[in-house]
Design a protein around this motif. Structure first.
Motif, mmCIF file in Angstrom:
data_model
loop_
_atom_site.group_PDB
_atom_site.id
_atom_site.type_symbol
_atom_site.label_atom_id
_atom_site.label_comp_id
_atom_site.label_asym_id
_atom_site.label_seq_id
_atom_site.Cartn_x
_atom_site.Cartn_y
_atom_site.Cartn_z
ATOM 1 N N GLN A 163 12.072 -4.399 9.128
ATOM 2 C CA GLN A 163 12.196 -5.856 9.148
ATOM 3 C C GLN A 163 11.774 -6.495 7.820
ATOM 4 N N ILE A 164 11.293 -5.735 6.856
ATOM 5 C CA ILE A 164 10.825 -6.307 5.595
ATOM 6 C C ILE A 164 11.973 -6.878 4.758
ATOM 7 N N GLY A 165 13.182 -6.401 4.943
ATOM 8 C CA GLY A 165 14.318 -6.879 4.163
ATOM 9 C C GLY A 165 14.612 -8.357 4.367
ATOM 10 N N SER A 166 14.258 -8.920 5.509
ATOM 11 C CA SER A 166 14.524 -10.337 5.781
ATOM 12 C C SER A 166 13.310 -11.215 5.481
ATOM 13 N N ASN A 167 12.250 -10.643 4.981
ATOM 14 C CA ASN A 167 11.042 -11.399 4.674
ATOM 15 C C ASN A 167 11.260 -12.257 3.434
ATOM 16 N N PRO A 168 10.759 -13.500 3.416
ATOM 17 C CA PRO A 168 10.946 -14.354 2.236
ATOM 18 C C PRO A 168 10.187 -13.850 1.010
ATOM 19 N N ARG A 169 9.254 -12.960 1.173
ATOM 20 C CA ARG A 169 8.475 -12.433 0.043
ATOM 21 C C ARG A 169 9.071 -11.147 -0.533
ATOM 22 N N ILE A 170 10.274 -10.823 -0.159
ATOM 23 C CA ILE A 170 10.901 -9.588 -0.649
ATOM 24 C C ILE A 170 11.091 -9.629 -2.164
ATOM 25 N N GLN A 199 15.458 9.802 -8.030
ATOM 26 C CA GLN A 199 15.969 10.307 -6.750
ATOM 27 C C GLN A 199 14.816 10.543 -5.761
ATOM 28 N N ASP A 200 13.700 11.077 -6.239
ATOM 29 C CA ASP A 200 12.531 11.261 -5.373
ATOM 30 C C ASP A 200 12.028 9.902 -4.850
ATOM 31 N N PHE A 201 12.060 8.917 -5.724
ATOM 32 C CA PHE A 201 11.633 7.571 -5.331
ATOM 33 C C PHE A 201 12.518 7.039 -4.202
ATOM 34 N N PHE A 202 13.852 7.181 -4.355
ATOM 35 C CA PHE A 202 14.758 6.683 -3.316
ATOM 36 C C PHE A 202 14.573 7.441 -2.004
ATOM 37 N N ASN A 203 14.304 8.747 -2.075
ATOM 38 C CA ASN A 203 14.056 9.521 -0.854
ATOM 39 C C ASN A 203 12.789 9.032 -0.130
ATOM 40 N N MET A 204 11.742 8.780 -0.896
ATOM 41 C CA MET A 204 10.503 8.285 -0.275
ATOM 42 C C MET A 204 10.675 6.865 0.256
ATOM 43 N N MET A 205 11.494 6.070 -0.431
ATOM 44 C CA MET A 205 11.716 4.697 0.020
ATOM 45 C C MET A 205 12.492 4.655 1.327
ATOM 46 N N GLU A 206 13.279 5.667 1.620
ATOM 47 C CA GLU A 206 13.987 5.715 2.907
ATOM 48 C C GLU A 206 13.003 5.799 4.055
ATOM 49 N N GLN A 253 0.838 -1.206 0.000
ATOM 50 C CA GLN A 253 0.000 0.000 0.000
ATOM 51 C C GLN A 253 0.872 1.256 0.000
ATOM 52 N N GLU A 254 1.922 1.257 0.791
ATOM 53 C CA GLU A 254 2.856 2.393 0.802
ATOM 54 C C GLU A 254 3.481 2.589 -0.583
ATOM 55 N N LEU A 255 3.863 1.477 -1.224
ATOM 56 C CA LEU A 255 4.467 1.568 -2.556
ATOM 57 C C LEU A 255 3.478 2.123 -3.576
ATOM 58 N N LYS A 256 2.234 1.720 -3.487
ATOM 59 C CA LYS A 256 1.213 2.243 -4.395
ATOM 60 C C LYS A 256 1.056 3.754 -4.212
ATOM 61 N N GLU A 257 1.078 4.202 -2.962
ATOM 62 C CA GLU A 257 0.966 5.635 -2.696
ATOM 63 C C GLU A 257 2.178 6.386 -3.239
ATOM 64 N N ILE A 258 3.367 5.801 -3.085
ATOM 65 C CA ILE A 258 4.583 6.430 -3.615
ATOM 66 C C ILE A 258 4.494 6.567 -5.130
ATOM 67 N N ARG A 301 11.516 2.307 4.361
ATOM 68 C CA ARG A 301 12.503 1.415 4.968
ATOM 69 C C ARG A 301 12.606 1.679 6.467
ATOM 70 N N ALA A 302 12.537 2.942 6.881
ATOM 71 C CA ALA A 302 12.598 3.258 8.308
ATOM 72 C C ALA A 302 11.349 2.748 9.033
ATOM 73 N N LYS A 303 10.210 2.832 8.361
ATOM 74 C CA LYS A 303 8.954 2.402 8.970
ATOM 75 C C LYS A 303 8.847 0.873 9.027
#
Length: 172
Positions: free
Chosen positions: A140-147, A125-132, A108-113, A135-137
């Motif tokens: 723990q998603i980086g270790s998820n098997p569905r990444i 660059q705007d995308f990477f700024n919003m993704m930070e 949902q966050e990605l859709k909003e971005i 990532r902060a929020k």
């Protein structure tokens, strides 16, 4: 002499003679059944004689007493009969939490971005700024098997090209 009879008289005579004939046949050959019929009894109260019954080893059973003509069917190996209240499906705890938790929220966050980037004509660059912020929020998603599926979703919906390295480093 036959010319003196009309067709109506002829058919009436045929009808009366036919009734008389069949009445005689019924009275002569079916007198016993006719007496039972008029005495309000069934002509077949007694069962038919079974001359072969004494030669049979087992007594004759009614159809309702056993499970069909060929007997009860055998269930396939590993199956059983249960009531509707006992039917349930296996629930995977991880799948349930993924449906209600982390993965749908990130998507949902990605859709909003992507919606914001499209409206404001954002760049990579705007995308990477919003993704930070995402990532902060959701750290723990980086270790998820569905990444892998999330990265595939990003690659398909991003308005610009992202390399594999950029997608892999997105969640570090």
């Amino acid at each position: 002499m036959l010319a003196q009879f009309t067709w109506q008289e002829f058919w009436l005579a045929i009808l009366l003679l036919t009734l008389l004939w069949y009445s005689g046949i019924i009275l002569f050959y079916f007198r016993k059944e006719l007496n039972l019929f008029f005495s309000k009894g069934s002509p077949f109260k007694e069962p038919f004689p079974r001359r072969w019954a004494d030669k049979v080893e087992e007594p004759i059973q009614k159809f309702e007493e056993h499970d069909g003509l060929l007997g009860a069917s055998k269930l396939a190996e590993g199956t059983s009969t249960v009531s509707m209240g006992q039917v349930s499906f296996r629930e995977d705890e991880n799948a349930k939490s993924e449906q209600l938790g982390l993965i749908p929220d990130v998507l949902q966050e990605l859709k909003e971005i992507f919606s914001i980037l499209e409206k404001e004509e954002g760049n990579k660059q705007d995308f990477f700024n919003m993704m930070e912020m995402v990532r902060a929020k959701y750290g723990q998603i980086g270790s998820n098997p569905r990444i892998v599926q999330i990265n595939q979703f990003i690659a398909e919906h991003a308005p610009f090209h992202l390399s594999k390295e950029e997608l892999e480093n997105l969640w570090d």
